[in-house]
Design an enzyme around this catalytic site. Structure first.
Site, PDB file in Angstrom:
ATOM      1  N   HIS A  22       6.433  -5.109  -2.014  1.00 12.01           N
ATOM      2  CA  HIS A  22       5.163  -4.460  -1.664  1.00 12.01           C
ATOM      3  C   HIS A  22       5.419  -3.126  -0.945  1.00 12.01           C
ATOM      4  O   HIS A  22       4.980  -2.907   0.194  1.00 12.01           O
ATOM      5  CB  HIS A  22       4.302  -5.367  -0.782  1.00 12.01           C
ATOM      6  CG  HIS A  22       2.837  -5.086  -0.922  1.00 12.01           C
ATOM      7  ND1 HIS A  22       1.876  -6.067  -0.919  1.00 12.01           N
ATOM      8  CD2 HIS A  22       2.150  -3.917  -1.072  1.00 12.01           C
ATOM      9  CE1 HIS A  22       0.677  -5.532  -1.050  1.00 12.01           C
ATOM     10  NE2 HIS A  22       0.825  -4.229  -1.150  1.00 12.01           N
ATOM     11  N   GLU A  24       2.404 -13.772  -1.091  1.00 13.50           N
ATOM     12  CA  GLU A  24       3.296 -12.889  -0.329  1.00 13.50           C
ATOM     13  C   GLU A  24       3.389 -13.359   1.118  1.00 13.50           C
ATOM     14  O   GLU A  24       2.396 -13.861   1.659  1.00 13.50           O
ATOM     15  CB  GLU A  24       2.780 -11.443  -0.373  1.00 13.50           C
ATOM     16  CG  GLU A  24       2.841 -10.832  -1.757  1.00 13.50           C
ATOM     17  CD  GLU A  24       2.444  -9.351  -1.784  1.00 13.50           C
ATOM     18  OE1 GLU A  24       2.107  -8.803  -0.710  1.00 13.50           O
ATOM     19  OE2 GLU A  24       2.481  -8.758  -2.865  1.00 13.50           O
TER      20      GLU A  24
END
Length: 533
Positions: A283, A265
């Protein structure tokens, strides 16, 4: 007149949270831009007793060096990657977070993702926005009556289970620390992981990322899935082998997936991107107004409590004891943690009960803090993010019966702690003390007396008391370049059960452990790690 404590809020916190500081009589400076201005933060931080942050402010060792008056850092949220915790500990600065402020939000996101993938909502929305009317293309499935497999029945997992019952789903759960009593209370059937894979119509993950859980849904595990299953992951990236799952989706083995977290990420690319019936979000698990407000209010209350009364809540680097107690208790807190870490790393099945016995002068210390340290040691095997505050909550959530016993001095030591863990299969115990040099030592394992120095890397073996054990251990380690710093042996009686505990300089590679196991001389060979810093 006593000077008011001063707090700097260097990130975006709600005005309500800032007002809590004011209402509690704290001199607060709200400057959300300063968190991104390293030089300015260094200039002013020395004036403050407390620092309230989110993720933008980076609290480095340089910032801590300049923070001559700083007593507490409060992180509104759970992640503290932006704080140098070892440096803060050395400086004597408490680091707090708010570990339970976003549980409901994350659980609700998992449920929302489950609905989205069940009814193909994102794809259907995009199609309709494009002016198409593809009613027959988007044939979904109901959640009612389906079997939901929950991997991890802790705080967030329990909320998901509760919501799933409201949706009339059948719920099964896999969690090594979930007891039958807790499962009954949650209304779930406790199953093994492979059983869950073969029975669940939907699977949702709610576990931390550890060595044990990394790629827990591997290619091999995917091969055991019930055909047509849908996978939801709003917990941690890396729990699922994304490449293997993408292959299963293309082959039709898996009907759909919904992911909020990814192995890398920010996720600008993933094997799961652009596949049919795969829902992805960036997220967003904790991204609601309520969750952000909750953690902000909590951190303001926690920091105010500490600065005004000395009360410590959700501290990551300090036991809940006074400064006077800490000087005496420090080595004993370390010992309690080591005892817990020993049994935690050796116990794979659900723990039903933990008893902590205190003998001698240690009984006059802060038992609650020592209990918390021991529980944190036990629980860290399953969740490395656990701390002395969250460990008792985690143990309670899993239905573990915690008892404490105190007794006057008996035996050769002025004081010692003995920790006993009970499961359905066995009872395991270990005892330790603190020597006059302030160093914790293990003095008994499974009722066998020993005298073992505790190192960062250790190897534990059990065997029958027969000739050749010492030679086998020494030769195998030596031949493979592993240096033994300390070697401790013990036995119940001649020819009966025996143990060995080796303190080694570095982690022992798995092939070396396999060589020891292949000799047939050992009943158990296990590596252990301890935080001795």
């Amino acid at each position: 007149m006593t000077q008011k404590p001063k707090v700097l809020v260097s990130d975006k916190l709600s005005e309500t949270a800032v007002q809590i500081f004011r209402d509690r009589g704290i001199d607060v400076t709200f400057d959300p831009a300063i968190g991104k201005d390293k030089d300015r933060l260094l200039e002013v931080i020395g004036d403050y007793d407390g620092l309230a942050i989110r993720s933008a402010t980076k609290v480095s060792d340089k910032v801590l060096e300049a923070a001559t008056n700083l007593k507490v850092i409060g992180r509104a949220g759970i992640g503290v990657d932006n704080v140098d915790i070892p440096a803060a500990s050395k400086k004597g600065v408490i680091v707090m977070n708010t570990p339970f402020g976003n549980s409901i939000t994350t659980a609700e996101h998992a449920i929302a993702m489950m609905f989205a993938v069940a009814r193909q909502i994102p794809e259907a929305s995009a199609s309709t926005h494009a002016g198409k009317w593809e009613k027959s293309r988007f044939m979904g499935v109901e959640l009612t009556g389906k079997t939901l497999g929950v991997v991890g029945a802790g705080n967030i997992g329990s909320i998901v289970i509760e919501r799933a019952h409201g949706l009339k789903m059948k719920v099964i759960a896999y969690d090594p620390f979930l007891t039958e009593e807790r499962a009954d209370k949650l209304g779930v059937e406790k199953v093994e992981f492979d059983t869950l894979l073969g029975r669940a119509d939907f699977i949702t993950f709610h576990v931390p990322l550890t060595e044990k859980t990394k790629n827990i849904l591997s290619a091999e595990a995917i091969s055991k899935l019930k055909p047509g299953v849908r996978i939801v992951n709003c917990a941690r990236g890396g729990l699922v082998d994304e490449e293997a799952l993408a292959h299963a989706l293309r082959e039709g083995k898996v009907a759909g997936a919904a992911f909020d977290v990814f192995a890398v990420e920010p996720a600008t690319d993933s094997p799961l991107f652009n596949l049919p019936n795969v829902v992805v979000t960036p997220h967003l698990g904790a991204a609601t107004t309520e969750a952000q407000e909750n953690v902000a209010l909590q951190v303001a209350e926690q920091m105010s409590d500490y600065l005004l009364t000395g009360a410590v809540s959700n501290a990551l680097n300090m036991p809940s004891v006074t400064a006077e107690e800490a000087k005496v208790m420090g080595p004993w807190v370390k010992l309690a943690g080591h005892l817990g870490a020993f049994v935690g790393q050796l116990t794979d099945e659900p723990i039903r009960a933990i008893n902590i016995l205190y003998n001698g002068h240690v009984t006059t210390m802060n038992i609650a803090a020592l209990n918390a340290a021991a529980l944190a040691g036990v629980m860290k095997a399953a969740n490395p993010d656990v701390n002395m505050v969250s460990a008792p909550v985690m143990a309670k959530d899993r239905g573990i019966d915690i008892t404490t016993t105190t007794q006057e001095k008996t035996g050769a030591f002025d004081a010692y702690i003995k920790l006993t863990v009970k499961t359905d299969k066995r009872e395991r115990s270990i005892a330790g003390t603190v020597f006059s040099d302030g160093k914790p030592r293990f003095i008994q394992i499974k009722g066998i007396n020993i005298d073992a120095e505790i190192g960062a890397h250790m190897v534990y073996t059990t065997n029958e008391d027969v000739p050749g054990i010492i030679g086998t251990l020494g030769n195998t380690m030596g031949e493979n370049g592993v240096n033994i710093a300390n070697f401790t042996l013990g036995r119940s009686e001649k020819g009966k059960e025996a143990i060995a505990l080796l303190y080694v300089d570095e982690p022992v590679p798995a092939p070396v452990l396999d060589k020891l196991a292949s000799t047939g001389m050992f009943q158990q060979v296990k590596t252990l790690t301890f935080d001795v810093a």
